[in-house]
Design an enzyme around this catalytic site. Structure first.
Site, mmCIF file in Angstrom:
data_model
loop_
_atom_site.group_PDB
_atom_site.id
_atom_site.type_symbol
_atom_site.label_atom_id
_atom_site.label_comp_id
_atom_site.label_asym_id
_atom_site.label_seq_id
_atom_site.Cartn_x
_atom_site.Cartn_y
_atom_site.Cartn_z
ATOM 1 N N GLU A 157 41.379 37.514 52.392
ATOM 2 C CA GLU A 157 42.143 36.481 51.793
ATOM 3 C C GLU A 157 43.219 35.480 51.575
ATOM 4 O OE1 GLU A 157 41.384 40.021 51.389
ATOM 5 O OE2 GLU A 157 39.746 39.850 50.489
ATOM 6 N N HIS A 173 41.897 48.916 41.856
ATOM 7 C CA HIS A 173 40.384 48.430 40.906
ATOM 8 C C HIS A 173 40.214 48.063 40.074
ATOM 9 C CE1 HIS A 173 39.717 48.884 45.772
ATOM 10 N NE2 HIS A 173 38.155 47.550 45.346
#
Ligand SMILES: Cc1ncc(C[n+]2csc(CCOP(=O)(O)OP(=O)(O)O)c2C)c(N)n1
Ligand SMILES: [Mg+2]
Lengths: 329, 336
Positions: free
Chosen positions: A60, A129
């Protein structure tokens, strides 16, 4: 107008902007061959090829930095975060590189990048999440932050974000991808960043909410209408810059405010809205601003605990009744 | 003017002609003077914050830049004055930036660690260790996307090698065949941490091999060696758009920043004195004189010229006003 899902609206926005501007590239994990972890980029690889739809490994910080560097030289990358939870690995690039480049360089290098993907609570995905991520970004001068609630907004705001010359954090929601709505097919349809939407006009109380919380607030407003409470629903749509004017205008009309947000309440969006409403419209208020927020706890997995973590319709309705029953001057 | 026999022989021995020799010496000296004057201004309180000097490492920036074209890019960390100056930036505007004045490159809003100069393709000084390595790959991505044959040179310290972003960048640059040349200026320390205490592999160039990247080590105190090695890398990268990694063996003569005295605890005075014998400016000057490519008079003229330019820069910075208060809020966003 056509009826389509939120996901299709995003997909259409990407296609239209890629057709319109050859500098737009889509970069991210599984965006090409796999067609997106949530299928938002479906068909893009076929239409635009691997030069413009770039699959990345799981890095990322690396690929976000590449997007930023490419934007410095004039490309307009749309970087997908598979989910925004993973954007924390790129937080340094977003906050220290993208947001500050224009300022640090005295205006010589701007960063026209969009960083998009789903975020916010999602069904039983647990602590890592399932969380509201906008808080980490809207504090930062130099960023713009968008949370699009409807399919129409998803399309119009994503197009505006891609055309914007600054870094835009665009956080969708996996719980909304299948929601259907009317969407203009006109490729020139854009919704300018920084404009709130009054989703429903009302006279008794202003309820400010976005994403899943707005859908919940709509249901609550329907129910309360039967009790004779008229709710005005305001959706900020862009959290930074915030359309303070529209919100204050609504407060001046209703004199009562409830902010609903999914994230933990401490130092959240509700705190900020509550603060500027107090600063700008204190004399117009007939009741203290109420916040209905996510509990100050990480997201639990168990279904019953998960329900307790997020604002329910009952809690929203109770808050609205409280401010409406409060005795203003 | 026709070259004399002696001049020709000297150029052959040195490997460069008088014109280039003059330029290399001048460029290195100008950086040295710039840094010396910046240090002076810092002690006078005219420069604030962190000030990281490039003294001792001049041959890397000058050697590398000497093989670049005007449309190539360079990007660096916070010890970037030398890279920015070598790339062709105006020392006046650089010094004004260090002074926090309105005529600075970034209007006084960046400071010593954030010099940017779009006009010469300098993509900035970046102060988060490792963070500009992906940015360099991104600039290279844009170059390749537009099918240009420019390259990006990315300077970074040995400290960045331990960061994940070094490895992410090398992997992605190799995977996507990006035209970027990573130059690690191994000055053996990241603040007080020697490479031995930070890296499982202290031969930094070897990390490139793992990623299938052409990698080389060079004596970073020898401007001509840097020129040759970087020149080779640039030529290859321009041709096939693949990345390179170069480890330049160098040393900083001063402390990490002005807040760190030169002979600090993490290295011995003897070591510093020994390394100063490798002064890249002295080495090159002596070689050029010995080869007869430059004369003592040439050297004196170059030294004076470099000093004069930097004195002018200091005067310019001193005369430049502070940025107006309204500028606090400009350039946060690009407005259309
Ligand atoms: C991510 C990050 N961690 C820590 C620091 C503090 N810091 C500034 S410079 C530095 C040392 C870096 O050394 P190196 O990369 O070798 O460059 P040099 O100073 O030798 O040029 C450190 C630890 C920082 N700026 N960024
Ligand atoms: Mg070092």
């Amino acid at each position: 107008m056509a009826v389509m899902t939120y996901r299709e609206a995003l997909n259409l926005a990407l296609r239209e902007e890629m057709r319109r501007d050859p500098r737009v590239v889509v970069i991210g994990e599984e965006v090409g061959l796999y067609e997106g972890a949530y299928k938002v980029t479906q068909g893009l690889l076929t239409e635009f090829g691997p030069k413009r739809v770039v699959d990345t490994p799981i890095a990322e910080s690396g690929f976000t930095g590449i997007g930023i560097g490419a934007a410095m030289l004039g490309l307009r990358p749309v970087v997908e975060m598979m989910t925004f939870n993973f954007a924390l690995l790129a937080l340094d690039q977003i906050v220290n590189s993208a947001a500050k480049m224009c300022y640090m360089s005295g205006g010589q290098f701007n960063v026209p990048i969009v960083i998009r993907g789903p975020g916010g609570p999602a069904a039983q995905l647990a602590a890592q999440h399932s969380q509201s991520m906008e808080t980490y970004f809207y504090h930062v001068p130099g960023l713009k932050v968008v949370r699009p609630t409807t399919p129409m907004d998803a399309k119009g705001l994503l197009k505006a974000a891609i055309r914007d010359d600054n870094p835009v954090i665009f956080i969708e929601a996996e719980t909304l991808y299948a929601v259907k709505g009317e969407v203009p097919e006109d490729p020139d349809f854009v919704i300018p960043l920084g404009q709130a939407a009054v989703r429903r006009e009302g006279t008794d109380v202003t309820v400010i909410a976005y994403m899943g919380m707005m859908y919940r607030a709509i249901e609550v407003a329907d129910e309360l209408a039967k009790e004779g409470i008229s709710v005005e629903l305001v959706d900020p749509r862009t959290l930074r810059p915030m359309d303070v004017e529209t919100i204050i205008g609504s407060v001046r009309k209703t004199h009562r405010v409830v902010v609903v947000e999914a994230g933990a309440g401490f130092a959240g969006m509700g705190s900020e809205i509550s603060a500027f409403v107090t600063e700008h419209a204190f004399d117009d208020l007939d009741a203290p601003v109420e916040r209905v927020t996510g509990a100050n706890a990480p997201m639990p997995y168990a279904r019953n605990l998960e329900k307790l973590k997020t604002p329910t319709k009952d809690k929203i309705a109770a808050a609205i009744r409280r401010v409406c029953n409060a005795n203003g001057s | 003017m026709a070259k004399t026999m002696a001049e020709r022989k000297g150029s052959a021995a040195l490997g460069v002609d008088a014109e280039l020799a003059k330029r290399l010496l001048y460029d290195m000296l100008r950086i040295r003077r710039f840094e010396e004057k910046a240090a002076e201004a810092y002690t006078l309180g005219k420069i604030g914050g962190f000030l990281h000097l490039y003294i001792g490492q001049e041959a890397v920036a000058v050697g590398a830049t000497s093989v670049l074209r005007g449309d190539d890019y360079a990007i660096s960390a916070y010890r970037e004055h030398g890279h920015c100056l070598a790339k062709g930036s105006d020392p006046k505007r650089m010094m004004a930036e260090l002074f926090g004045r309105r005529d600075g490159l970034s209007k006084g809003k960046g400071g010593s660690m954030h010099l940017f100069d779009r006009s010469v393709g300098f993509l900035g000084g970046h102060a988060i260790v490792g963070a500009h390595l992906p940015l360099a790959a991104g600039a290279a991505f844009a170059i390749k996307y537009e099918a240009r044959d420019a390259v990006v040179v990315c300077y970074f310290g040995d400290g960045a090698v331990a960061q994940g972003e070094f490895h992410e960048s090398l992997n992605l640059a190799a995977l996507w065949k990006l035209p970027v040349i990573y130059i690690c200026e191994n000055n053996r320390y990241a603040m007080g941490t020697s490479t031995e205490r930070a890296l499982a592999q202290t031969q930094i160039w070897k990390f490139g091999q793992t990623y299938g990247i052409r990698s080389e080590k060079v004596d970073g105190m020898d401007v001509l060696a840097v020129r040759e090695v970087v020149g080779r890398a640039v030529a290859r990268t321009r041709q096939d758009t693949t990345p390179s990694l170069i480890e330049a063996d160098t040393y900083r003569f001063r402390g990490h920043s002005m807040r760190d005295p030169a002979g600090a605890v993490y290295r011995t005075k003897e070591e510093v004195e020994r390394e100063k014998q490798r002064d890249p400016i002295v080495i090159f000057r002596e070689r050029a004189l010995k080869a007869g490519v430059l004369t003592e008079a040439d050297v004196r003229a170059i030294e004076k010229d470099a000093s004069d330019r930097i004195d002018e820069a200091v005067a310019f910075a001193d005369a430049s006003p502070e940025p107006p208060p309204e500028w606090l809020f400009t350039d946060i966003y690009k407005e259309d």
